[in-house]
Write an enzyme that holds these catalytic residues in place. Structure first.
Site, PDB file in Angstrom:
ATOM      1  N   ASN A  14       0.826  -1.214   0.000  1.00  0.00           N
ATOM      2  CA  ASN A  14       0.000   0.000   0.000  1.00  0.00           C
ATOM      3  C   ASN A  14       0.858   1.260   0.000  1.00  0.00           C
ATOM      4  OD1 ASN A  14      -3.025  -0.458   0.114  1.00  0.00           O
ATOM      5  ND2 ASN A  14      -2.265  -2.002   1.540  1.00  0.00           N
ATOM      6  N   ASN A 107      -5.881   5.149   8.371  1.00  0.00           N
ATOM      7  CA  ASN A 107      -5.576   3.708   8.380  1.00  0.00           C
ATOM      8  C   ASN A 107      -6.371   3.007   7.285  1.00  0.00           C
ATOM      9  OD1 ASN A 107      -4.546   1.190   9.441  1.00  0.00           O
ATOM     10  ND2 ASN A 107      -6.563   0.842  10.347  1.00  0.00           N
ATOM     11  N   HIS A 109      -7.911  -0.814   6.280  1.00  0.00           N
ATOM     12  CA  HIS A 109      -8.227  -2.114   6.884  1.00  0.00           C
ATOM     13  C   HIS A 109      -8.904  -3.003   5.833  1.00  0.00           C
ATOM     14  CE1 HIS A 109      -8.978  -4.852  10.195  1.00  0.00           C
ATOM     15  NE2 HIS A 109     -10.174  -5.057   9.666  1.00  0.00           N
TER      16      HIS A 109
HETATM   17  C1  GRF Z   1      -3.328  -4.391   4.098  1.00  0.00           C
HETATM   18  O1  GRF Z   1      -4.229  -5.427   3.812  1.00  0.00           O
HETATM   19  C2  GRF Z   1      -3.967  -3.332   4.968  1.00  0.00           C
HETATM   20  O2  GRF Z   1      -5.329  -3.213   4.762  1.00  0.00           O
HETATM   21  C3  GRF Z   1      -3.727  -3.862   6.349  1.00  0.00           C
HETATM   22  O3  GRF Z   1      -2.469  -4.484   6.297  1.00  0.00           O
HETATM   23  C4  GRF Z   1      -2.182  -4.882   4.969  1.00  0.00           C
HETATM   24  C5  GRF Z   1      -0.872  -4.255   4.608  1.00  0.00           C
HETATM   25  O4  GRF Z   1      -0.390  -4.710   3.379  1.00  0.00           O
HETATM   26  N1  GRF Z   1      -3.842  -2.829   7.355  1.00  0.00           N
HETATM   27  P1  GRF Z   1       0.880  -4.003   2.742  1.00  0.00           P
HETATM   28  O5  GRF Z   1       1.999  -4.064   3.785  1.00  0.00           O
HETATM   29  O6  GRF Z   1       0.501  -2.608   2.415  1.00  0.00           O
HETATM   30  O7  GRF Z   1       1.229  -4.813   1.529  1.00  0.00           O
END
Ligand code: GRF
Length: 206
Positions: A14, A107, A109
């Protein structure tokens, strides 16, 4: 230009999606640092490749909570941070940091809050709980952070269908695809001043 600190504990996909949005000019911001509670998470490799400073900050490194909070606040001030993104960050943000950055911590989720959220609901566990519950729809929630795990004013939610025979391994990538589109959109809108909070509720400017 907004200055963003990304807090992440793991993979960093992300974070990478937001970075891409910045590089393509869709988000008027700069990621000034990546902070993790882990010493060498994969997200640090992505940050370093992009010459973004990384910091390992863990409560256990400090003798008391006040030192920890003071360190975090000084670190954020030293980068003149005005938006914090939690992108796969597994620790609770200390209350004084939430207070200082009220409605400036976002955040993401991988489920539709307030369901399947809270302490211990992260990664594969979220998708497993969703499938075991038998719900037909899950999704993505992006929200402002308050003093509790996975709470705070919702900015956006998008549904993802749970298909017959889904396993955490088949469901997770479909949710993640939505995350990678939605998070840069939200960060772009926030940085453009299009996300406001009125009486504790998020209002999007058209
Ligand atoms: C994502 O699924 C986010 O929603 C959650 O943790 C995961 C992080 O994935 N909070 P990345 O590290 O961004 O690949």
């Amino acid at each position: 230009m907004r200055k963003i600190a990304v807090f992440a504990s793991g993979r960093g996909s992300n974070f990478e999606a937001v970075l891409k949005g910045i590089k393509s000019g869709k988000i008027a911001a700069e990621i000034v640092c990546v902070i993790s509670d882990h010493a060498r998470p994969p997200v640090f490799d992505i940050a370093r490749k992009n010459r973004i400073p990384t910091h390992w900050v863990n409560r256990k490194q400090f003798s008391d909570a006040a030192d920890y909070v003071g360190f975090l606040l000084n670190l954020l001030a030293s980068y003149e941070v005005d938006l914090i993104l939690l992108a796969g960050y597994l620790k609770l943000i200390p209350a004084p940091v939430v207070e200082r950055f009220r409605y400036s911590i976002i955040n993401i989720h991988p489920a539709l809050l307030p369901n399947f959220g809270g302490k211990g609901f992260y990664g594969e566990r979220v998708h497993r709980a969703v499938i075991e519950s038998g719900v037909k729809v899950t999704g993505v929630t992006i929200h402002f952070v308050d003093e509790h795990y996975d709470r705070g004013a919702v900015i956006v939610q998008e549904q993802v269908p749970v298909l017959e025979g889904d396993t955490p391994e088949t469901l997770a990538p479909r949710v993640l695809t939505v995350e990678h589109r939605l998070l840069p959109e939200v960060v772009g809108a926030y940085c453009a001043g299009r996300i406001n909070v009125i009486n504790g509720k998020v209002v999007w400017e058209k």
